[in-house]
Design an enzyme around this catalytic site. Structure first.
Site: not given
Length: 515
Positions: A228, A454, A484
């Site tokens: 991320s 995602d 995610h």
């Protein structure tokens, strides 16, 4: 209101604990005479996590019985004055489990946020990296401003309870004024409580910390696993230190070409796609979906619930009520992982019956609140780092002009994410750039993994990261999945590709698709 889609769900580790319950500083020393790259780390048993890290218990032993070890690294508070005052950077490691002759070095993890504590997150997911540990010391850290690394603080626990109850999707002039005043009050508290650190928490600062970490750990190259926001940090590192990049993987990839508005709009689309996928999954099960008769009915009922909560909250976790804002952030949190779709279903069932407890637990997790009513500094760090990085500043008139575009992107999350663009308005420190520079000519190849489902870092960002890194650097791999990130989905194709590169240097063919 901090943008929930920019928070890596390090909070997911808290969520599982909370739901199971329901369902069942700065160092002032000057280092003028010391070469910080020559410092020696003192590894000891890990302490109980601080409140800033989220509290809880000291990390449990690894599956093979080995203990996690913690240490503190000194880094310059101001990288423009590298021999000035220092701050402490908290580190954690699990030593490599294989033969010493097979050890490659340290593999440094950043799990995202920005604002997530790597010192607490790595042990929570440690078992997932058992294979990687055969040849690497697994290492993570609290980035500057986070956890035990010179944490920034804004409002206290009581103030944050009120802050997260506010109406973050104002409908009229009075509500808009109240919302803007709340954001201003939060930002002023950040300046009052953390003024000394606010100019020094940019991603470029954290990247320089990582290069110092590489040297202190004794590695010629930085071997890295970024997830991320950790992909943005990794890209900035590669830009600043291309010749120092070793084997690196970016998973759940931030689009480095977007400004905050474009990022928020992309995330509105991403969360809406995830909600669409959740609704379709629910109604496609053998048993009837308990929260709707069709995928559209599921989404319509959620939209109606949020509309109803705007005027009349329901009981949440006493004495707090589940507001429209808390419900929206709770739904968003559940969409970070397909593993939590069942909690979303149960939370919606509860809410339709007038009980907001599960959705509020999900919301609390996103915001870094534990069962004792204590907040980590996740939100304070998230806002502080984003606002130090992001140059654009938006006002209410601008957001109002953009509302229709955001609503078209997501009837459920559009307003919420549009208004979150005000987070950095009147921030005490100017933002650095419109978007990060990750161009990295001369870097070793980086494996870039995008997930088609995602919600928080939409799939398109992976290809744009590859392009921005430059020719011959980024190698794209696609995972057709949900949630995610890709590696922690346990997909054997993804894990095989990542492990093959990190352990043996075998880069998969560009364009490889896993499903």
């Amino acid at each position: 209101m901090p943008n929930p889609s920019r928070l890596r769900a390090a909070a997911l580790t808290v969520t599982a604990v909370l739901l199971s319950t329901v369902l069942a500083g700065c160092g002032g020393a000057s280092e003028n005479d010391q070469d910080l790259s020559a410092q020696k780390l003192s590894w000891t048993d890990c302490p109980v996590p601080s409140q800033a890290e989220g509290g809880g218990d000291a990390p449990s032993p690894l599956p093979d019985g080995d203990e996690w070890q913690c240490a503190t690294m000194k880094a310059p508070r101001d990288w423009d004055d590298p021999r000035g005052d220092t701050i402490d950077i908290a580190l954690i490691r699990a030593k490599a489990s294989g033969e010493a002759s097979e050890r490659i070095g340290s593999l440094i993890f950043n799990f995202g946020g920005p604002g997530g504590s790597g010192v607490t997150t790595l042990p929570a997911f440690g078992a997932d990296y058992t294979t990687l540990r055969t040849r690497y010391d697994l290492v993570s850290f609290d980035p500057r401003g986070v956890g035990r690394s010179a944490a920034v603080w804004c409002e206290n626990d009581q103030q944050l309870d009120v802050y997260f109850q506010q109406d973050a999707t104002p409908d009229d002039a009075r509500e808009r004024t109240e919302y803007v005043d709340n954001v201003k009050e939060f930002n002023e508290a950040c300046e009052k409580n953390s003024e000394e650190m606010l100019p020094h928490v940019r991603t470029t600062d954290a990247a320089r910390d990582m290069d110092l970490m590489r040297q202190v750990l004794g590695d010629d190259k930085l071997h890295y696993f970024g997830i991320s926001y950790g992909t943005e940090l990794g890209g900035v590192y590669a830009h600043l230190f291309p010749k120092n990049v070793g084997r690196a993987v970016f998973d759940a990839v931030v689009d480095p070409t977007q400004n905050p508005e474009q990022g928020s709009l992309g995330q509105a689309k991403g969360f809406q796609l995830a909600l669409d996928n959740y609704a379709q999954h629910c109604v496609s099960q053998v048993e009837d979906c308990p929260v709707g008769d069709s995928a559209q009915d599921v989404k319509d009922r959620i939209a109606q619930l949020l509309k109803d909560l705007d005027g009349k909250p329901i009981p949440g976790i006493f004495p707090r009520e589940l507001t429209q804002t808390a419900a929206t952030s709770g739904i968003a949190q559940a969409l970070y992982s397909q593993d939590f779709w069942e909690y979303l279903t149960e939370g919606l069932q509860q809410a339709y019956d007038g009980d907001g407890q599960i959705l509020m637990l999900l919301s609390d997790s996103l915001n870094g609140r534990n069962q004792n009513g204590e907040y980590s500094n996740l939100t304070a760090a998230n806002v502080s780092i984003n606002c130090a990085d992001d140059k654009p500043r938006y006002d209410t008139e601008y957001v109002q002009r953009k509302l229709s575009e955001f609503r078209a992107a997501s009837p459920v999350f559009g307003d919420y994410l549009a208004w979150s663009m005000l987070s950095c308005t009147d921030w005490a420190v100017p933002g650095a750039a419109d978007h990060p520079d990750v161009s990295a000519p001369g870097s070793a190849p980086i494996l870039v993994v995008g997930n088609t489902g995602d919600p928080a870092t939409p799939y398109e960002g992976a290809r744009r990261m590859v392009q921005a890194l430059g020719k011959g650097v980024g190698v794209e791999l696609t995972y057709k999945g949900q949630g995610h990130g890709a590696y922690d989905s346990k997909n054997t194709c993804v894990q095989g590709a990542v492990d093959g590169y990190l352990l043996n240097g075998r880069m998969p063919t560009a364009g490889t698709v896993c499903s």
